[in-house]
Design an enzyme around this catalytic site. Structure first.
Site, PDB file in Angstrom:
ATOM      1  N   GLU A   1     -33.165  70.643  12.447  1.00 36.46           N
ATOM      2  CA  GLU A   1     -32.951  72.042  12.035  1.00 36.46           C
ATOM      3  C   GLU A   1     -34.181  72.938  12.193  1.00 36.46           C
ATOM      4  O   GLU A   1     -34.533  73.687  11.285  1.00 36.46           O
ATOM      5  CB  GLU A   1     -32.453  72.083  10.579  1.00 36.46           C
ATOM      6  CG  GLU A   1     -31.155  71.329  10.384  1.00 36.46           C
ATOM      7  CD  GLU A   1     -30.592  71.428   8.973  1.00 36.46           C
ATOM      8  OE1 GLU A   1     -31.229  72.045   8.109  1.00 36.46           O
ATOM      9  OE2 GLU A   1     -29.500  70.879   8.735  1.00 36.46           O
TER      10      GLU A   1
ATOM     11  N   ASN B   1     -32.004  67.035  16.175  1.00 31.79           N
ATOM     12  CA  ASN B   1     -30.738  67.170  15.442  1.00 31.79           C
ATOM     13  C   ASN B   1     -30.623  68.593  14.889  1.00 31.79           C
ATOM     14  O   ASN B   1     -31.599  69.143  14.396  1.00 31.79           O
ATOM     15  CB  ASN B   1     -30.744  66.156  14.282  1.00 31.79           C
ATOM     16  CG  ASN B   1     -29.372  65.913  13.691  1.00 31.79           C
ATOM     17  OD1 ASN B   1     -28.430  65.594  14.417  1.00 31.79           O
ATOM     18  ND2 ASN B   1     -29.253  66.049  12.371  1.00 31.79           N
TER      19      ASN B   1
ATOM     20  N   HIS C   1     -20.756  69.813  10.758  1.00 33.03           N
ATOM     21  CA  HIS C   1     -20.155  69.970   9.422  1.00 33.03           C
ATOM     22  C   HIS C   1     -19.135  71.100   9.565  1.00 33.03           C
ATOM     23  O   HIS C   1     -19.466  72.270   9.410  1.00 33.03           O
ATOM     24  CB  HIS C   1     -21.223  70.328   8.383  1.00 33.03           C
ATOM     25  CG  HIS C   1     -22.206  69.231   8.161  1.00 33.03           C
ATOM     26  ND1 HIS C   1     -21.879  68.072   7.511  1.00 33.03           N
ATOM     27  CD2 HIS C   1     -23.502  69.108   8.524  1.00 33.03           C
ATOM     28  CE1 HIS C   1     -22.930  67.268   7.468  1.00 33.03           C
ATOM     29  NE2 HIS C   1     -23.923  67.878   8.079  1.00 33.03           N
TER      30      HIS C   1
ATOM     31  N   GLU D   1     -23.098  64.339  12.311  1.00 31.76           N
ATOM     32  CA  GLU D   1     -22.865  64.425  10.853  1.00 31.76           C
ATOM     33  C   GLU D   1     -21.470  64.970  10.562  1.00 31.76           C
ATOM     34  O   GLU D   1     -21.284  65.819   9.682  1.00 31.76           O
ATOM     35  CB  GLU D   1     -23.925  65.328  10.194  1.00 31.76           C
ATOM     36  CG  GLU D   1     -25.357  64.878  10.442  1.00 31.76           C
ATOM     37  CD  GLU D   1     -26.405  65.688   9.676  1.00 31.76           C
ATOM     38  OE1 GLU D   1     -26.050  66.477   8.788  1.00 31.76           O
ATOM     39  OE2 GLU D   1     -27.602  65.505   9.978  1.00 31.76           O
TER      40      GLU D   1
ATOM     41  N   ASP E   1     -18.065  66.049   9.256  1.00 33.68           N
ATOM     42  CA  ASP E   1     -17.114  66.072   8.147  1.00 33.68           C
ATOM     43  C   ASP E   1     -16.323  67.369   8.263  1.00 33.68           C
ATOM     44  O   ASP E   1     -16.722  68.273   8.994  1.00 33.68           O
ATOM     45  CB  ASP E   1     -17.766  65.893   6.757  1.00 33.68           C
ATOM     46  CG  ASP E   1     -18.955  66.791   6.488  1.00 33.68           C
ATOM     47  OD1 ASP E   1     -19.077  67.863   7.121  1.00 33.68           O
ATOM     48  OD2 ASP E   1     -19.776  66.435   5.625  1.00 33.68           O
TER      49      ASP E   1
HETATM   50  C1  XIL Z   1     -27.723  65.923   2.837  1.00 36.79           C
HETATM   51  C2  XIL Z   1     -27.314  64.694   2.038  1.00 36.79           C
HETATM   52  O1  XIL Z   1     -26.036  64.323   2.429  1.00 36.79           O
HETATM   53  C3  XIL Z   1     -27.368  64.983   0.562  1.00 36.79           C
HETATM   54  O2  XIL Z   1     -27.128  63.806  -0.176  1.00 36.79           O
HETATM   55  C4  XIL Z   1     -28.728  65.567   0.187  1.00 36.79           C
HETATM   56  O3  XIL Z   1     -28.724  65.938  -1.157  1.00 36.79           O
HETATM   57  C5  XIL Z   1     -29.053  66.758   1.057  1.00 36.79           C
HETATM   58  O4  XIL Z   1     -28.971  66.403   2.422  1.00 36.79           O
HETATM   59  N1  XIL Z   1     -27.887  68.290   7.337  1.00 36.79           N
HETATM   60  C6  XIL Z   1     -28.646  67.151   7.430  1.00 36.79           C
HETATM   61  C7  XIL Z   1     -28.521  66.106   6.382  1.00 36.79           C
HETATM   62  O5  XIL Z   1     -29.342  66.953   8.430  1.00 36.79           O
HETATM   63  O6  XIL Z   1     -29.716  65.424   6.166  1.00 36.79           O
HETATM   64  C8  XIL Z   1     -28.016  66.668   5.091  1.00 36.79           C
HETATM   65  O7  XIL Z   1     -27.790  65.585   4.186  1.00 36.79           O
HETATM   66  C9  XIL Z   1     -26.767  67.478   5.317  1.00 36.79           C
HETATM   67  C10 XIL Z   1     -27.045  68.638   6.227  1.00 36.79           C
END
Ligand code: XIL
Length: 516
Positions: free
Chosen positions: A168, A211, A247, A277, A279
């Protein structure tokens, strides 16, 4: 040439396919007793192996330690694991030079027992970074970064397949385009390339990933990141792959073509693409649970199917697998964004992942928008403000509508009431092509405005794109349409450019998605 063992990690997913197929069966049949045998691989894991793709899950250390069902499903259904938090800089090195390896070790040990590959996540990220970094000067921070990367890579050398090196770093809402972080403030964008070089020096074999959030949809962020990767690779910065976090929400996510094109262009830079990631939130789509979960199934099927269809995509990691422990639950309202429910029952989304892995894509039905190609003039279309002109489309066959003399940003081309056609709701694929006149480029947005009895209008964003004045650009996306009460009016609107800019549009389609 026979690759060294460590090199095998780099030619996955072939290695994973072999490991999965040998381990699942041979240990079962040659093991001394059935009780000692490897648990049989589940349907997801077998389908991933058959597709030649990695299927991963983020691992929650607390759940792993306390919940045997969680551990059992993780081992059975996935062949790739990523610590959800355990290998972030803060959790791993809470004080300068003091490491807490326990949670990370557990995950890596267990992955080995289960013949799973591991992706570490993430060395350099502005969130969950330890607070002691804030006290460092620029050179100290760079040295701390080097030290952290070296120490961690050294510990897991040959046992972790890939690392997210930087996470990020792009934020196109800032003036620079880079995320305002402790790293950027002290070092400028050079920290990105330094991190990759430190990692490569420390371990020449491990795969190094960048990422990023929001990359999965076409737009300014994806474009900025693409240019950044291109420039870094041209300068010889050792980046092996890119993760599209993904996400998404069933309420809005990129179209299959968008996602595939985006995967392809990053792959053409020579990068391995991961959906890293995934979801899919559902609660923004009102209505009953079955409808939401069906739309969610389509979303998973679509994203996984896009990866399977693109040779440049090496796999998909889900950000968890059960709604019981999804991070989304702690981010405001609890949701149900994953493929197992809170009691570990397989959801329709589970079947969506399976179907996607098998290369079966959702199917779009008939177009529900009347006169979407403007062949009957402006019939069924109006201007919310300004003048609507229908004419032969510039530089393409057929007709197009242009909205001129727009005096406000919200002046839009607007459809007739679509209630009859859209009464069933559900997942819909929207597509159109757009052009602007009177500005070189402008961001356009398509929305569905839903009015319901006793409820204020809800504006669902279907898609946005940066349109230009030289050629037609695709404006497309998916939406999950649900209702909170009896609808009284549903219209499609396309607008969003600054006042004075003409908006042109044609080939408008809204098609229901199903999964035969
Ligand atoms: C999130 C985790 O899932 C949580 O448990 C934590 O509190 C915060 O981070 N992008 C990312 C991940 O790259 O590392 C994040 O994970 C979600 C968003």
């Amino acid at each position: 040439m026979i690759p060294r063992t460590t090199n095998l990690r780099r030619i996955l997913p072939l290695a994973v396919t072999l490991a999965a197929s040998t381990l699942g069966c041979s240990e079962g049949s040659t093991g001394p007793a059935d009780d000692d045998a490897e648990p049989a691989h589940g349907r997801l894991r077998r389908a991933a192996a058959a597709a030649g793709k990695l299927l991963g899950a983020a691992v929650n250390s607390g759940a792993l330690a306390s919940d045997p069902t969680y551990a059992e499903i993780l081992a059975r259904e996935f062949d790739y694991v990523t610590p959800e938090n355990a290998t972030k800089w803060g959790p791993l090195e809470p004080a300068d030079g003091t490491y807490s390896w326990a949670n990370a070790d557990t995950i890596v040990d267990l992955a080995e027992q289960n013949a799973q590959s591991v992706k570490g996540h993430t060395f350099v990220w502005h969130q969950q970074a330890p607070s002691w970094l804030n006290a460092l000067g620029a050179e100290e921070l760079r040295a701390a970064m080097k030290q952290h990367i070296e120490t961690t890579l050294e510990r897991y050398r040959g046992r972790v397949r890939a690392w997210d090196v930087v996470n990020e770093a792009v934020d196109t809402t800032t003036e620079s385009g880079y995320t305002d972080s402790v790293f950027y403030r002290a070092l400028g964008p050079s920290y990105i390339e330094d991190a990759f070089r430190f990692a490569r020096e420390a371990d020449p074999e491990v795969l190094l990933f960048y990422n990023e959030v929001g990359l999965e949809r076409a737009g300014p962020k994806s474009n900025f990141t693409y240019e950044l990767m291109r420039a870094l690779l041209e300068r010889g910065v050792p980046i092996d792959g890119i993760g599209f976090q993904s996400h998404v929400s069933i309420h809005r996510y990129p179209s299959l073509d968008n996602l595939r094109e985006n995967i392809r262009r990053f792959a053409e830079l020579g990068l391995r693409v991961n959906v890293s990631e995934l979801d899919a939130r559902t609660l923004l789509m009102p209505g009953d649970r079955d409808a939401r979960w069906f739309a969610q199934r389509i979303a998973f099927q679509q994203v996984v199917g896009a990866c399977v269809a693109e040779p440049g995509c090496e796999g998909v990691t889900l950000w968890g697998f059960t709604d019981r422990y999804s991070w989304i639950n702690d981010e405001g309202e609890p949701d149900d964004p994953l493929v197992f429910d809170r009691d570990y029952a397989e959801k329709p989304a589970y079947d969506g992942v399976l179907a996607g892995l098998a290369g079966r894509l959702p199917v779009a039905g008939d177009n529900l928008v009347g006169n979407g190609d403007f062949s009957s003039g402006s019939e069924r279309w109006t201007a919310s403000e300004g003048e609507l002109e229908v004419d032969a489309a510039a530089a393409r066959d057929g007709s197009a509508a242009c909205l001129r003399t727009r005096s406000a940003e919200d002046a839009a081309i607007q459809s007739a009431d679509l209630r009859e056609a859209l009464s069933a709701g559900g997942p819909l694929a929207f597509s159109s092509v757009v052009l602007v006149q009177g500005a070189e480029r402008a961001t356009l947005e398509a929305t569905l405005v839903v009015e319901e009895e006793g409820v204020g209008p809800r504006v669902l964003s279907l898609a946005t794109v940066e349109a230009n004045d030289t050629g037609w650009t695709e404006l497309s996306g998916y939406v999950g349409l649900g209702f909170t009460a009896e609808p009284t009016n549903i219209v499609l609107k396309i607008g969003g450019a600054p006042a004075g800019v003409d908006v042109c549009l044609t080939q408008v389609e809204l098609r229901p998605l199903s999964s035969p």
